[in-house]
Design an enzyme around this catalytic site. Structure first.
Site, PDB file in Angstrom:
ATOM      1  CB  ALA A   1       0.875  72.156  85.549  1.00 52.58           C
TER       2      ALA A   1
ATOM      3  NE  ARG B   1       2.486  68.493  93.459  1.00 48.05           N
ATOM      4  CZ  ARG B   1       1.424  68.724  94.228  1.00 48.05           C
ATOM      5  NH1 ARG B   1       1.249  68.003  95.318  1.00 48.05           N
ATOM      6  NH2 ARG B   1       0.566  69.658  93.932  1.00 48.05           N
TER       7      ARG B   1
ATOM      8  CB  CYS C   1      -4.588  77.993  98.528  1.00 44.21           C
ATOM      9  SG  CYS C   1      -3.217  76.864  98.772  1.00 44.21           S
TER      10      CYS C   1
HETATM   11  C1  LIG Z   1       0.080  74.937  94.315  1.00 48.22           C
HETATM   12  S1  LIG Z   1       0.670  73.582  93.433  1.00 48.22           S
HETATM   13  C2  LIG Z   1      -0.084  73.799  91.858  1.00 48.22           C
HETATM   14  C3  LIG Z   1      -1.505  73.351  91.821  1.00 48.22           C
HETATM   15  C4  LIG Z   1      -2.039  73.308  90.380  1.00 48.22           C
HETATM   16  N1  LIG Z   1      -1.890  74.591  89.719  1.00 48.22           N
HETATM   17  C5  LIG Z   1      -3.494  72.914  90.354  1.00 48.22           C
HETATM   18  O1  LIG Z   1      -4.381  73.777  90.232  1.00 48.22           O
HETATM   19  O2  LIG Z   1      -3.776  71.716  90.462  1.00 48.22           O
HETATM   20  C6  LIG Z   1       2.309  74.033  93.055  1.00 48.22           C
HETATM   21  C7  LIG Z   1       3.027  73.016  92.175  1.00 48.22           C
HETATM   22  O3  LIG Z   1       4.270  73.587  91.786  1.00 48.22           O
HETATM   23  C8  LIG Z   1       5.214  72.538  91.686  1.00 48.22           C
HETATM   24  N2  LIG Z   1       6.566  73.119  91.672  1.00 48.22           N
HETATM   25  C9  LIG Z   1       7.334  73.483  92.732  1.00 48.22           C
HETATM   26  N3  LIG Z   1       8.504  73.986  92.305  1.00 48.22           N
HETATM   27  C10 LIG Z   1       8.483  73.953  90.953  1.00 48.22           C
HETATM   28  C11 LIG Z   1       9.408  74.330  89.939  1.00 48.22           C
HETATM   29  N4  LIG Z   1      10.576  74.860  90.255  1.00 48.22           N
HETATM   30  N5  LIG Z   1       9.047  74.164  88.656  1.00 48.22           N
HETATM   31  C12 LIG Z   1       7.848  73.611  88.317  1.00 48.22           C
HETATM   32  N6  LIG Z   1       6.936  73.219  89.242  1.00 48.22           N
HETATM   33  C13 LIG Z   1       7.249  73.398  90.542  1.00 48.22           C
HETATM   34  C14 LIG Z   1       4.883  71.696  92.891  1.00 48.22           C
HETATM   35  O4  LIG Z   1       5.439  70.399  92.790  1.00 48.22           O
HETATM   36  C15 LIG Z   1       3.361  71.710  92.879  1.00 48.22           C
HETATM   37  O5  LIG Z   1       2.878  70.633  92.117  1.00 48.22           O
END
Ligand SMILES: C[S@@+](CC[C@H](N)C(=O)[O-])C[C@H]1O[C@@H](n2cnc3c(N)ncnc32)[C@H](O)[C@@H]1O
Length: 397
Positions: A215, A243, A334
């Protein structure tokens, strides 16, 4: 909003530089694009001609935001695609001359300064001896000059946060959106057009329970809340505590009440919350972000494409478990390689029992490979005047 809409980019002219990428990554991208690759690599060095901003319709209207930007002297207009978006124009690139002392900044900071942002302290890699008030120029680690400005920092006493350089000149000139009253009062959010399309494609209804598995920083889940009129219930999970903190700040700034946040590894949400059932699930996982533009160069290795793809599948597996029968899952990245996009969709169709659904609004082109993948939505930088993006919408039968 059921109409088909396409945003066509002007073909980048032959004088546009080609993005510097490693040979391995070029091979990966060639598998996706074949003979189109040159056009894709050229387009990635330039920003889209419109920079999108989401209006927080819980607080104001796009018309009022466009008026306020106009009064600030910002060249701005309404989006032809989404009623909640306004667009501002970064203009044509300008050559920036070296002036004053050199500050070398990381690639991420350089790509922001290039668009007109101020430089923040964490972005500095090294500098000549600099005192507050000195004129400086900022270059990326490969020597591309992205801007000039006046230093606020001292090379003798470096801090870990805060503004380091007030940018005066940059390759493109976007206004400092984040310093505006509109941003401070939570009336706008910087978000690309395809990212906004993603939440629209999810099509959340006011009383839906929505789960966002990846998120932070909260762009999509806050948009979902906005579409629901802040009357639904959204569970926003994020693994990174830093984050997560940032997302909570954004939710407060935008004045949203319907989002519950929690720090979790979403790959185990079905185990952590065995009762959780969602009407709609958003999967916007980490990806190689190759569609983000403009880029100065790209260093991702082919192994990162592979590891991201394996990671992405794990979130979709959980989404397929927690979504209700007849419910919706939307997957977005993206990035550009088919390995992280169409191939992940293929996994969801073949291994998870999900089915592809038609998307509205349809702004990009179809998924690569045709057939059933035609229902996916791909924003390729050589044909769409947007960042590169991919969206797939599934239904659980
Ligand atoms: C592409 S970003 C998401 C952007 C968000 N959906 C937005 O629109 O602002 C991916 C996110 O997934 C998180 N993430 C990575 N591995 C994860 C996990 N195992 N469980 C939950 N979140 C995770 C990352 O820290 C990052 O904040």
């Amino acid at each position: 909003m059921g109409t088909e809409m396409r945003m066509e980019a002007d073909e980048p002219d032959a004088g546009t530089p080609r993005l510097e990428v490693g040979a391995g990554l070029e091979g990966v991208l060639r598998r996706t694009y074949g003979g189109r690759l040159e056009g894709v690599l050229r387009a990635l060095t330039r920003p889209p001609s419109e920079y999108a901003i989401r209006v927080n319709t819980l607080k104001t209207t796009a018309e009022r935001v466009a008026e306020e930007f106009g009064a600030m002297g910002v060249r701005c207009g309404r989006s032809a695609i989404l009623e909640e978006a306004v667009v501002i124009y970064p203009g044509e690139p300008r050559a920036v001359e070296r002036r004053g002392k050199m500050v070398v900044v990381d690639k991420f900071a350089a790509e922001s300064v290039m668009l007109g942002s101020k430089l923040y302290e964490p972005g500095i890699l090294r500098s000549e001896r600099v005192a507050p008030g000195d004129e400086v120029f900022m270059a990326d680690p490969r020597g591309h000059i992205v801007g000039t400005g006046i230093a606020r920092f001292s090379s003798a006493r470096r801090h870990t946060a805060g503004i380091a350089v007030d940018t005066r000149e940059s390759v493109y000139s976007l206004p400092p959106v984040r310093e505006s009253r509109l941003f401070g009062d939570g009336e706008i959010q910087e978000q690309s057009l395809p990212a906004m399309v993603t939440s629209r494609v999810l099509d959340p209804q006011p009383s839906d329970v929505v789960v966002d598995l990846c998120a932070a920083p909260g762009n999509k889940c806050t948009h979902v809340a906005q579409i629901q009129g802040d009357r639904g219930l959204i569970y926003a999970f994020e693994h990174s505590p830093k984050r997560l903190r940032r997302m909570r700040g954004e939710i407060r700034r935008l004045g949203i009440r319907s989002i519950r946040t929690a720090q979790r590894d979403s790959r185990y949400i079905d185990r952590d919350f065995p009762e959780l059932r969602a009407d709609r699930v958003l999967v916007d996982p980490p990806c190689t972000a190759l569609g983000v533009r403009p880029k100065l160069y790209e260093e991702a290795a082919p192994s990162e494409v592979e590891s991201c793809a394996a990671y992405q599948k794990q979130f979709l597996r959980v989404a397929a478990r927690i979504v209700k029968k007849g419910g919706t899952v939307v997957y977005s990245t993206c990035t550009l390689p088919a390995e992280e996009d169409e191939a992940v969709v293929g996994y969801a169709l073949d291994e998870l029992g999900l089915e592809l659904d038609r998307q509205s609004p349809a702004v990009g082109g179809p998924g690569i490979g045709g057939g059933r993948l035609g229902a996916a939505q791909r924003f390729d930088p050589d044909v769409s005047d947007t960042p590169g993006y991919f969206i797939a919408k599934f239904v659980r039968p």
